[in-house]
Design a protein around this motif. Structure first.
Motif: not given
Ligand code: PEP
Length: 254
Positions: A204-213
Motif C-alpha cells: 500500500d505504501k508504494c501504491a502511488g509509485s511511478r511506473i516507467l516503461y
C-alpha cells in the motif's frame, strides 16, 4: 501524475561527450521550460558522475535535470569492497536517483532480486530514489509466464522501507532493450495495470509509485506509450545519448 524521463547512458561516452551532451540538453531544457511539467534525470557512468554534478551546478537548467547512477553497492555505505560505489557516496556527490536491478546487471552479474532489495534498502538509507527494473525475457513471454515473473521480481526486490516517494518501478521487457522492438501497447497497458494492482493490494505504501516503461523508447513511439494508462514516464537507454531524440521524448511527456 508528473512523468519521469530517465536517461540511462550505460557504459557509453567520454568525459568530453558527457559535458557536451549535458550542456546542450540543459540549454534546450531551460529555453523550452521542459522541466516545469516533467521530471528529468540522466544517469551517466560512475567516472562521469562528479563531473556532471559539478557541470550541472553551472548550467541554466540545473534545477530541472537530476542526476542518477546506474547501480550501487549491496554491501554497505563504506568499507573494504574493492570496486564498489556506495549509495551514500552517490548521495554525497549530488545524485537523486539510482537504477537498480537492471536486466543487464541481473543477467551479466547474476544479481538476484533479494540482492536488489538490499541495494534498494541502502539507497533509501542514503536518501536516494530507487528506480527498480523488472521485466520478462523473450522465453518467459513465449511461455506466457511474464505476469508471474514480474510479480515475483516485485515481491522479492522491494524492501519494507519503500514508499511512493522513494521507489519508481521501470517495467522493461528484456527482449525490448536495445533491440528496437517495443512491446505492443495492449501488453504495456496490461503489465502496468498488473504492477499497479500489485502495489495497491500488497504494498500500500508504494501504491502511488511511478511506473516507467523501458525498452527501445524513442521519439517516434514515446507519445503513444505515454498515452497508456499507468505509464508514468520512461527509462530510456540508446535514445538518451542522442540529444534530439531525448528532447523529443521529454516533449512527448508534457
Ligand atoms: C535500458 O537500458 O534501460 C533501455 C531501456 O535501453 P534501450 O532504450 O536502448 O532499449
Amino acid at each position: 501524475m508528473r512523468k519521469l524521463i530517465a536517461g540511462n547512458w550505460k557504459m557509453n561516452g567520454s568525459h568530453a561527450q558527457a559535458v557536451a551532451l549535458l550542456t546542450s540538453l540543459s540549454q534546450k531544457i531551460a529555453d523550452e521550460n521542459l522541466g516545469e511539467k516533467t521530471d528529468i534525470c540522466v544517469c551517466p557512468p560512475f567516472p562521469y558522475l562528479s563531473l556532471t554534478a559539478e557541470k550541472l551546478e553551472t548550467l541554466k537548467a540545473a534545477q530541472s535535470i537530476a542526476l542518477g547512477a546506474q547501480d550501487c553497492s549491496a554491501w554497505g555505505q563504506q568499507g573494504a569492497f574493492t570496486g564498489d560505489v556506495s549509495a551514500a557516496m552517490l548521495s554525497d556527490i549530488g545524485c537523486r536517483y539510482v537504477i537498480l536491478g537492471h536486466s543487464e546487471r541481473r543477467g551479466y552479474y547474476n544479481e538476484s532480486s533479494l540482492g536488489v532489495a538490499e541495494k534498494i534498502r541502502l539507497a533509501h538509507e542514503a536518501g536516494l530514489i530507487a528506480i527498480l527494473c523488472v521485466g520478462e525475457t523473450q522465453a518467459e513471454r513465449d511461455a506466457c509466464v511474464q505476469d508471474s515473473t514480474v510479480v515475483a521480481q516485485l515481491r522479492e526486490s522491494i524492501p519494507p522501507c519503500a514508499s511512493s516517494e522513494n521507489l519508481v518501478i521501470a517495467y522493461e521487457p528484456v527482449w525490448a532493450i536495445g533491440t528496437g522492438k517495443t512491446a505492443k501497447p495492449a501488453d504495456v497497458e496490461a503489465m502496468h495495470a498488473l504492477i499497479r494492482r500489485f502495489l495497491q493490494e500488497k504494498l500500500d505504501k508504494c501504491a502511488g509509485s511511478r511506473i516507467l516503461y523501458g525498452g527501445s523508447v524513442k521519439a517516434e513511439n514515446a507519445r503513444e506509450l505515454f498515452a497508456i494508462a499507468n505509464v508514468d514516464g520512461a527509462l530510456v537507454g540508446g535514445a538518451s545519448l542522442k540529444e534530439d531524440q531525448f528532447l523529443d521524448i521529454i516533449r512527448a511527456a508534457l
